[in-house]
Motif scaffolding. Sequence first.
Motif, mmCIF file in Angstrom:
data_model
loop_
_atom_site.group_PDB
_atom_site.id
_atom_site.type_symbol
_atom_site.label_atom_id
_atom_site.label_comp_id
_atom_site.label_asym_id
_atom_site.label_seq_id
_atom_site.Cartn_x
_atom_site.Cartn_y
_atom_site.Cartn_z
ATOM 1 N N VAL A 1 67.053 32.320 41.513
ATOM 2 C CA VAL A 1 67.771 33.081 40.490
ATOM 3 C C VAL A 1 66.772 34.104 39.944
ATOM 4 O O VAL A 1 65.808 33.745 39.266
ATOM 5 N N ALA A 2 66.996 35.373 40.325
ATOM 6 C CA ALA A 2 65.984 36.411 40.076
ATOM 7 C C ALA A 2 66.142 37.006 38.677
ATOM 8 O O ALA A 2 66.576 38.136 38.501
ATOM 9 N N ASP A 3 65.736 36.218 37.677
ATOM 10 C CA ASP A 3 65.944 36.667 36.289
ATOM 11 C C ASP A 3 65.001 37.807 35.904
ATOM 12 O O ASP A 3 65.363 38.649 35.090
ATOM 13 N N ILE A 4 63.808 37.854 36.508
ATOM 14 C CA ILE A 4 62.892 38.958 36.156
ATOM 15 C C ILE A 4 63.485 40.271 36.661
ATOM 16 O O ILE A 4 63.399 41.300 36.004
ATOM 17 N N GLN A 5 64.115 40.199 37.813
ATOM 18 C CA GLN A 5 64.739 41.404 38.364
ATOM 19 C C GLN A 5 65.892 41.877 37.458
ATOM 20 O O GLN A 5 66.108 43.068 37.304
ATOM 21 N N ALA A 6 66.586 40.937 36.862
ATOM 22 C CA ALA A 6 67.652 41.319 35.930
ATOM 23 C C ALA A 6 67.045 41.933 34.668
ATOM 24 O O ALA A 6 67.578 42.901 34.118
ATOM 25 N N ASP B 1 73.164 46.517 51.717
ATOM 26 C CA ASP B 1 72.492 47.434 50.773
ATOM 27 C C ASP B 1 71.029 47.044 50.535
ATOM 28 O O ASP B 1 70.231 47.855 50.071
ATOM 29 N N GLN B 2 70.695 45.795 50.887
ATOM 30 C CA GLN B 2 69.340 45.308 50.612
ATOM 31 C C GLN B 2 68.389 45.478 51.799
ATOM 32 O O GLN B 2 67.207 45.153 51.701
ATOM 33 N N GLU B 3 68.912 45.974 52.902
ATOM 34 C CA GLU B 3 68.071 46.086 54.108
ATOM 35 C C GLU B 3 66.766 46.857 53.869
ATOM 36 O O GLU B 3 65.714 46.438 54.338
ATOM 37 N N THR C 1 67.112 33.057 49.665
ATOM 38 C CA THR C 1 68.046 34.073 49.197
ATOM 39 C C THR C 1 67.927 34.133 47.686
ATOM 40 O O THR C 1 67.355 33.228 47.070
ATOM 41 N N GLY C 2 68.488 35.169 47.120
ATOM 42 C CA GLY C 2 68.403 35.278 45.676
ATOM 43 C C GLY C 2 69.526 36.113 45.112
ATOM 44 O O GLY C 2 70.198 36.857 45.829
ATOM 45 N N ASP C 3 69.729 35.964 43.818
ATOM 46 C CA ASP C 3 70.707 36.777 43.107
ATOM 47 C C ASP C 3 70.122 37.168 41.770
ATOM 48 O O ASP C 3 69.436 36.380 41.132
ATOM 49 N N ARG C 4 70.455 38.374 41.372
ATOM 50 C CA ARG C 4 70.126 38.807 40.025
ATOM 51 C C ARG C 4 71.155 38.199 39.077
ATOM 52 O O ARG C 4 72.354 38.404 39.302
ATOM 53 N N PRO C 5 70.747 37.471 38.073
ATOM 54 C CA PRO C 5 71.765 36.901 37.162
ATOM 55 C C PRO C 5 72.266 37.955 36.174
ATOM 56 O O PRO C 5 71.839 38.002 35.032
ATOM 57 N N HIS D 1 58.255 43.292 43.993
ATOM 58 C CA HIS D 1 58.484 41.984 43.403
ATOM 59 C C HIS D 1 59.346 41.123 44.324
ATOM 60 O O HIS D 1 59.114 39.924 44.489
ATOM 61 N N GLN D 2 60.322 41.780 44.939
ATOM 62 C CA GLN D 2 61.204 41.035 45.855
ATOM 63 C C GLN D 2 60.437 40.585 47.104
ATOM 64 O O GLN D 2 60.680 39.508 47.633
ATOM 65 N N ALA D 3 59.490 41.413 47.539
ATOM 66 C CA ALA D 3 58.644 41.011 48.663
ATOM 67 C C ALA D 3 57.840 39.774 48.263
ATOM 68 O O ALA D 3 57.650 38.838 49.053
ATOM 69 N N ALA D 4 57.398 39.761 47.004
ATOM 70 C CA ALA D 4 56.653 38.596 46.509
ATOM 71 C C ALA D 4 57.557 37.365 46.445
ATOM 72 O O ALA D 4 57.132 36.254 46.775
ATOM 73 N N ASP D 5 58.818 37.558 46.055
ATOM 74 C CA ASP D 5 59.777 36.433 46.054
ATOM 75 C C ASP D 5 59.803 35.794 47.437
ATOM 76 O O ASP D 5 59.734 34.572 47.594
ATOM 77 N N ILE D 6 59.943 36.676 48.426
ATOM 78 C CA ILE D 6 60.146 36.196 49.791
ATOM 79 C C ILE D 6 58.860 35.570 50.332
ATOM 80 O O ILE D 6 58.871 34.461 50.877
HETATM 81 N N1 TRP Z 1 67.844 42.054 44.952
HETATM 82 C C1 TRP Z 1 68.775 41.016 45.251
HETATM 83 C C2 TRP Z 1 70.173 41.469 44.787
HETATM 84 O O1 TRP Z 1 70.276 42.274 43.896
HETATM 85 C C3 TRP Z 1 68.444 39.717 44.592
HETATM 86 C C4 TRP Z 1 67.138 39.136 45.043
HETATM 87 C C5 TRP Z 1 66.032 38.972 44.271
HETATM 88 C C6 TRP Z 1 66.816 38.634 46.331
HETATM 89 N N2 TRP Z 1 65.035 38.400 44.991
HETATM 90 C C7 TRP Z 1 65.480 38.179 46.255
HETATM 91 C C8 TRP Z 1 67.508 38.541 47.536
HETATM 92 C C9 TRP Z 1 64.816 37.640 47.359
HETATM 93 C C10 TRP Z 1 66.860 37.991 48.628
HETATM 94 C C11 TRP Z 1 65.527 37.543 48.542
HETATM 95 O O2 TRP Z 1 71.130 40.987 45.314
#
Ligand code: TRP
Length: 337
Positions: A46-51, A157-159, A10-14, A139-144
């Motif tokens: 902690v998805a800092d690049i996404q932030a 909302d993330q589906e 799982t992840g969160d944008r900080p 990028h999120q696909a790469a995270d996973i």
């Molecule tokens: N996009 C997610 C959000 O805004 C955060 C996130 C980043 C995430 N990478 C992820 C969630 C990978 C699940 C898996 O909440």
Amino acid sequence: MKQEQNILLTGDRPTGKLHLGHLVGSLQERVTIQDDPSYDRRFVLVADIQALASHAGDPQAIKENVRDVVLDYLSVGIDPAKTTICVQSAIPAIAELAIYFMNLVSVAQLQHNPTIKTEMKDKGFGASVPLGFLAHPVHQAADILAFGATRVPVGSDQEPLIEQANDIVKKFNALYGETFSPIKAIISKTPRLVGIDGTAKMSKSLGNAIFLSDPSKVVEEKVMAMYTDPAHIQVSDPGTVEGNAVFSYLDAFDPDKEGVAELKEQYRKGGLGDVVIKKRLIGVLETLLTPFREKRAVYEKDADLVETILREGTAEACSYTEEIAKKVRNMMGISYL
Ligand code: TRP
């Protein structure tokens, strides 16, 4: 390399401190899952690049947010012994996979992604949307997939982002051979928590959040200012429970369901004042938040410990994901050296 393990990511944008909406929507579930033996590994990113994709001008704020988010994780009971906490920008394999995956996705596909569409509208990017932002589903696909994750708990909302990731899985496997397993989104069953102003979603940017780290006094003030039923003026007036934020929160957090049902009945009939239900909610939230505050205080005093947890988690994540990146290069036939 089809992997048979059950890996959770799982992840969160900080982008700020976590609030009650995060607790109901994902954090509680993450804590419960820690003791579910059907998972072989659990990671929280902690998805800092996404932030950065939407706050490129303010990396310093993101850095502070990373620490706050980690403190929030630890204070609600995410246990580093069971869940590896790691930071996205320090994991090279994620960036590498993101670049390979970009060749498997069209710009139009991203522009039509419902999550991206909504977020672009919210942020008012229009035609000047940063490429990094548009590409964040990739990028999120790469995270996973850098973690070979098979289960991803996310908000509804993330589906569409999980669908996009599964599309990448299919394309990658078709082009280079069976490499990745399909990803299953785990969508929270709890209804989304409304803001203290009664609007659809609790969010930091809407200024309607109760943060997990709010002190008692602040929680009390916020609850006393909460939206109830604007037509419920006199205590004796009949009130509406539906859409009344105080009752939504009691439903979400008060363990005494029967007590809440009785209060609702009384409120509907008339004769129950807003202050009474608000006082009850304050008590419920205090019971909920006090243990978090106590844990948080311990970690706040020990900045080194928090840093060590994040450093060790990230180092572990780096070696774990590098193994997967190696396999990806092999499958693609690009490991020439
Ligand atoms: N996009 C997610 C959000 O805004 C955060 C996130 C980043 C995430 N990478 C992820 C969630 C990978 C699940 C898996 O909440």
